[in-house]
Design an enzyme around this catalytic site. Structure first.
Site, short mmCIF file in Angstrom:
data_model
loop_
_atom_site.label_atom_id
_atom_site.label_comp_id
_atom_site.label_asym_id
_atom_site.label_seq_id
_atom_site.Cartn_x
_atom_site.Cartn_y
_atom_site.Cartn_z
N LYS A 126 0.81 -1.22 0.00
CA LYS A 126 0.00 0.00 0.00
C LYS A 126 0.86 1.28 0.00
O LYS A 126 0.77 2.12 0.91
CB LYS A 126 -0.95 0.01 1.20
CG LYS A 126 -1.93 -1.16 1.21
CD LYS A 126 -2.84 -1.13 2.41
CE LYS A 126 -3.80 -2.31 2.40
NZ LYS A 126 -4.70 -2.31 3.58
N ASP A 132 -10.45 22.75 -3.19
CA ASP A 132 -11.50 22.80 -4.21
C ASP A 132 -12.82 22.46 -3.51
O ASP A 132 -12.99 21.35 -2.99
CB ASP A 132 -11.18 21.80 -5.31
CG ASP A 132 -12.24 21.76 -6.41
OD1 ASP A 132 -13.36 22.25 -6.18
OD2 ASP A 132 -11.95 21.22 -7.48
#
Length: 346
Positions: free
Chosen positions: A276, A331
């Site tokens: 990972k 954002d």
């Protein structure tokens, strides 16, 4: 500059310490000294952003990124000489040294000429989006008027630019344009000038710029209307000028984790297994600086995106640069991020 000592960082300190010093004052510089106060070098905001692009760690020592031969002046220099030196070499900070190169002061451009903080460059804010990802909040309200705290997103953006000295604004509108125009008017309430670029149809992230006046003479800052950021717009514009950029795109480091073990091969043999791993890439941050001739090349009355514009400039081998944002950036186009920004930004 008063209280210039906040800019001092010892040479055995880390880059993160220099960043804190840079952000602690309007000087935007870290002064690197030895234990005796002798100037060893300086680190500017530009140096930090360049280090970010090169993948430098904030835990590295400041000597790895500092400029070891900074522009300095003697402590007995007159103010007229210092200002002339700054203008001639296009610098905003000059450390003052005694005859033993010991740091005894710092002069910055605004000590002499307050008008340098006033910017005449136009700013375009793209506020015509439908805000579909924020429905039902945007069913009866355009996204730029959704509130962060007690003020609309677009007002927060305007305030950031006003604080940086900008006064000349264009707002691109389409969806529920009349609500935006009614709220902001001509900008006189904020002692600024606002004109509107009215899109009769969807023109994409760059097409609306073709509606700007033809007589532009200075680079234009363009920003998406669903962003909240603490980026220093003056630093951005200085970067654009100093690097002779024709089109500058703000970029943001984006990190993501691959949710599986990643296999690295050496021919057919498995060389390594990374469990990972976290990868990173620089992404478009939705803030740009464009020269007038670049804007004039945008086709009129045509759907046109910033990606298409920048790729065309790259194909023409124009001077297209990236400016890494290290400050807060969000954002707010999606519901989770909109809610998150309501606490983080404030």
């Amino acid at each position: 500059m008063e209280n210039w000592q906040v800019c001092i960082v010892k040479k055995d300190n880390k880059i993160i310490d220099a960043v804190k010093a840079i952000d602690s004052s309007c000087a935007k510089i870290a002064l690197i000294t030895d234990d005796n106060g002798v100037l060893e070098g300086v680190i500017t905001d530009y140096d930090v952003r360049q280090a970010l692009l090169k993948g430098k760690s904030s835990d590295e020592e400041v000597t790895n990124i500092m400029s070891a031969n900074p522009k300095t002046m003697a402590d007995d220099s007159t103010d007229d000489d210092i200002l002339a030196y700054m203008k001639d070499r296009n610098v905003r900070q000059v450390p003052l040294l005694d005859k033993n190169r010991k740091l005894v002061g710092l002069k910055i451009r605004s000590d002499f000429d307050e008008s340098t903080i006033r910017r005449t460059n136009p700013v375009v804010i793209m506020a015509g989006g439908l805000g579909t990802r924020l429905r039902p909040l945007t069913d009866n309200c355009p996204k730029p008027l959704l509130k962060i705290g007690d003020k609309p997103i677009l007002e927060r953006i305007l305030e950031s630019f006003i604080h940086a000295g900008f006064r000349n604004f264009f707002i691109s509108v389409n969806y529920k344009a009349e609500m935006i125009e009614d709220y902001f008017g001509d900008g006189s309430q904020w002692n600024i000038k606002i004109n509107y670029l009215e899109e009769d149809k969807r023109l994409g992230t760059a097409g609306a710029l073709s509606l700007l006046p033809d007589n532009l003479t200075e680079p234009v800052i363009v920003m998406n209307g669903d962003l909240l950021t603490k980026v220093d717009f003056r630093q951005l514009l200085d970067f654009h000028y100093n690097r002779k950029s024709e089109a500058t795109m703000c970029v943001r480091e984006y990190k993501y984790q691959i949710p599986y073990g990643v296999i690295n091969f050496n021919d057919w043999r498995i060389g390594e297994i990374q469990e990972k791993p976290i990868e990173s890439a620089f992404v478009n941050a939705g803030i740009y600086v464009l020269n007038p001739d670049v804007i004039q090349a945008i086709p009129s009355d045509t759907y046109y995106d910033m990606t298409t514009l920048f790729n065309s400039l790259i194909d023409e081998d124009r001077n297209v640069l990236g400016f890494p944002i290290r400050e807060y950036w969000m954002d707010v186009g999606q519901m989770d991020d909109f809610r998150k920004a309501g606490t983080e930004f404030l």
